[in-house]
Write a protein that holds these residues in place. Structure first.
Motif, PDB file in Angstrom:
ATOM      1  N   LEU A  20       0.588  -1.214   0.014  1.00 49.30           N
ATOM      2  CA  LEU A  20       0.025   0.012   0.175  1.00 49.30           C
ATOM      3  C   LEU A  20       0.832   1.295   0.099  1.00 49.30           C
ATOM      4  N   GLU A  21       1.909   1.164   0.598  1.00 52.41           N
ATOM      5  CA  GLU A  21       2.919   2.319   0.778  1.00 52.41           C
ATOM      6  C   GLU A  21       3.599   2.715  -0.682  1.00 52.41           C
ATOM      7  N   GLU A  22       3.864   1.453  -1.396  1.00 56.28           N
ATOM      8  CA  GLU A  22       4.431   1.581  -2.775  1.00 56.28           C
ATOM      9  C   GLU A  22       3.341   2.088  -3.581  1.00 56.28           C
ATOM     10  N   THR A  23       2.019   1.678  -3.355  1.00 60.43           N
ATOM     11  CA  THR A  23       1.115   2.035  -4.524  1.00 60.43           C
ATOM     12  C   THR A  23       0.279   3.234  -4.174  1.00 60.43           C
ATOM     13  N   ASP A  24       0.548   3.892  -3.092  1.00 63.68           N
ATOM     14  CA  ASP A  24      -0.157   5.037  -2.516  1.00 63.68           C
ATOM     15  C   ASP A  24      -1.519   4.697  -2.292  1.00 63.68           C
ATOM     16  N   GLY A  25      -1.628   3.736  -1.550  1.00 68.34           N
ATOM     17  CA  GLY A  25      -2.979   3.207  -1.120  1.00 68.34           C
ATOM     18  C   GLY A  25      -3.613   2.550  -2.147  1.00 68.34           C
ATOM     19  N   GLY A  26      -3.266   2.294  -3.249  1.00 71.87           N
ATOM     20  CA  GLY A  26      -4.022   1.438  -4.243  1.00 71.87           C
ATOM     21  C   GLY A  26      -4.386   0.021  -4.048  1.00 71.87           C
ATOM     22  N   SER A  27      -5.176  -0.734  -4.437  1.00 70.49           N
ATOM     23  CA  SER A  27      -5.348  -2.046  -4.257  1.00 70.49           C
ATOM     24  C   SER A  27      -4.195  -2.852  -4.977  1.00 70.49           C
ATOM     25  N   LEU A  29      -4.527  -5.769  -5.940  1.00 67.56           N
ATOM     26  CA  LEU A  29      -5.037  -6.355  -7.007  1.00 67.56           C
ATOM     27  C   LEU A  29      -5.011  -5.621  -8.458  1.00 67.56           C
ATOM     28  N   HIS A  30      -5.000  -4.440  -8.269  1.00 68.66           N
ATOM     29  CA  HIS A  30      -4.809  -3.737  -9.365  1.00 68.66           C
ATOM     30  C   HIS A  30      -3.711  -3.047  -9.913  1.00 68.66           C
ATOM     31  N   ALA A  31      -2.587  -3.633  -9.121  1.00 61.17           N
ATOM     32  CA  ALA A  31      -1.443  -2.825  -9.422  1.00 61.17           C
ATOM     33  C   ALA A  31      -0.919  -3.666 -10.945  1.00 61.17           C
ATOM     34  N   GLU A  32      -0.023  -3.225 -11.443  1.00 60.80           N
ATOM     35  CA  GLU A  32       0.548  -3.957 -12.677  1.00 60.80           C
ATOM     36  C   GLU A  32       1.944  -4.497 -12.317  1.00 60.80           C
ATOM     37  N   PRO A  33       2.225  -5.749 -12.403  1.00 60.62           N
ATOM     38  CA  PRO A  33       1.418  -6.765 -12.208  1.00 60.62           C
ATOM     39  C   PRO A  33       0.673  -6.792 -10.651  1.00 60.62           C
ATOM     40  N   PRO A  34      -0.437  -7.534 -10.674  1.00 59.81           N
ATOM     41  CA  PRO A  34      -0.914  -7.895  -9.426  1.00 59.81           C
ATOM     42  C   PRO A  34       0.190  -7.997  -8.160  1.00 59.81           C
ATOM     43  N   VAL A  35       0.026  -7.479  -6.945  1.00 56.99           N
ATOM     44  CA  VAL A  35       0.974  -7.908  -5.914  1.00 56.99           C
ATOM     45  C   VAL A  35       0.474  -9.057  -5.171  1.00 56.99           C
ATOM     46  N   PHE A  36      -0.715  -9.411  -5.146  1.00 56.81           N
ATOM     47  CA  PHE A  36      -1.169 -10.338  -4.391  1.00 56.81           C
ATOM     48  C   PHE A  36      -2.455 -10.986  -5.368  1.00 56.81           C
ATOM     49  N   ASP A  37      -2.669 -12.465  -5.218  1.00 58.13           N
ATOM     50  CA  ASP A  37      -3.985 -13.002  -5.775  1.00 58.13           C
ATOM     51  C   ASP A  37      -5.024 -12.863  -4.848  1.00 58.13           C
ATOM     52  N   GLU A  87     -10.439  15.969   6.235  1.00 56.22           N
ATOM     53  CA  GLU A  87     -10.975  15.190   4.947  1.00 56.22           C
ATOM     54  C   GLU A  87      -9.980  14.114   4.266  1.00 56.22           C
ATOM     55  N   ASP A  88      -8.582  14.647   4.473  1.00 54.54           N
ATOM     56  CA  ASP A  88      -7.486  13.946   4.036  1.00 54.54           C
ATOM     57  C   ASP A  88      -6.846  12.645   5.026  1.00 54.54           C
ATOM     58  N   ASP A  89      -7.644  12.797   6.065  1.00 50.80           N
ATOM     59  CA  ASP A  89      -7.205  11.684   6.988  1.00 50.80           C
ATOM     60  C   ASP A  89      -7.489  10.273   6.372  1.00 50.80           C
ATOM     61  N   PRO A  90      -6.689   9.399   6.305  1.00 52.56           N
ATOM     62  CA  PRO A  90      -6.810   8.119   5.907  1.00 52.56           C
ATOM     63  C   PRO A  90      -8.301   7.251   6.461  1.00 52.56           C
ATOM     64  N   TRP A  91      -8.343   7.769   7.545  1.00 50.56           N
ATOM     65  CA  TRP A  91      -9.718   6.990   8.078  1.00 50.56           C
ATOM     66  C   TRP A  91     -10.835   7.486   7.424  1.00 50.56           C
ATOM     67  N   ALA A  92     -10.891   8.857   6.870  1.00 46.56           N
ATOM     68  CA  ALA A  92     -11.901   9.402   6.000  1.00 46.56           C
ATOM     69  C   ALA A  92     -12.051   8.903   4.580  1.00 46.56           C
ATOM     70  N   THR A  93     -10.971   8.506   4.187  1.00 43.24           N
ATOM     71  CA  THR A  93     -10.993   8.430   2.578  1.00 43.24           C
ATOM     72  C   THR A  93     -10.608   6.828   2.329  1.00 43.24           C
ATOM     73  N   GLY A  94     -10.027   6.378   3.176  1.00 41.18           N
ATOM     74  CA  GLY A  94      -9.623   4.936   2.803  1.00 41.18           C
ATOM     75  C   GLY A  94      -8.328   4.794   1.979  1.00 41.18           C
ATOM     76  N   PRO A  95      -7.848   3.866   1.432  1.00 36.92           N
ATOM     77  CA  PRO A  95      -8.562   2.355   1.791  1.00 36.92           C
ATOM     78  C   PRO A  95      -8.206   2.121   3.254  1.00 36.92           C
ATOM     79  N   TRP A  96      -9.415   0.885   3.418  1.00 39.07           N
ATOM     80  CA  TRP A  96      -9.094   0.436   4.786  1.00 39.07           C
ATOM     81  C   TRP A  96      -8.775  -1.237   4.579  1.00 39.07           C
ATOM     82  N   VAL A  97      -7.934  -1.634   5.107  1.00 38.10           N
ATOM     83  CA  VAL A  97      -7.409  -3.099   5.074  1.00 38.10           C
ATOM     84  C   VAL A  97      -7.692  -3.789   6.328  1.00 38.10           C
ATOM     85  N   SER A  98      -8.380  -4.916   6.332  1.00 42.68           N
ATOM     86  CA  SER A  98      -8.413  -5.686   7.708  1.00 42.68           C
ATOM     87  C   SER A  98      -7.753  -7.001   7.519  1.00 42.68           C
TER      88      SER A  98
END
Length: 107
Positions: A20-27, A29-37, A87-98
């Protein structure tokens, strides 16, 4: 807009945070190539919908704590009772990962 949920397998929480740090909070699964299955599971939140599915498979009643989880991301401290401070707080904007914990055996 509803909750857009991705489920993926990762070796550990640290690998997820690094991704998430490397993709600026991007999923991952949607990185090129996907990081995880994994799989996109729109509107299948872990507490209610996934919990109801698990309850149905186990033939038990659904409970809010049926699928246990631990927050992995956002890494900043959780907001207080009044919610995020900006509004910039990650808890307001996401993503959230559990991290979803293994299910307990059925009694």
């Amino acid at each position: 807009m509803g909750v857009l949920t991705d489920y993926f397998r990762a070796p550990n929480a640290a690998a997820v945070v690094q991704s998430l740090e490397e993709t600026d909070g991007g999923s991952p699964l949607h990185a090129e190539p996907p990081v995880f299955d994994g799989v996109d599971a729109k509107r299948v939140d872990p507490v209610v919908v996934l919990g109801q599915l698990v309850a149905a498979i186990r033939r038990t009643e659904w409970r809010v704590d049926l699928v246990e989880q631990t927050t992995v991301w956002a890494t900043s401290p959780e907001p207080g009772p009044d919610g995020p401070e900006s509004e910039d707080d990650p808890w307001a904007t996401g993503p959230w990962v559990s991290e979803l914990h293994p299910l307990r055996p059925v009694p």
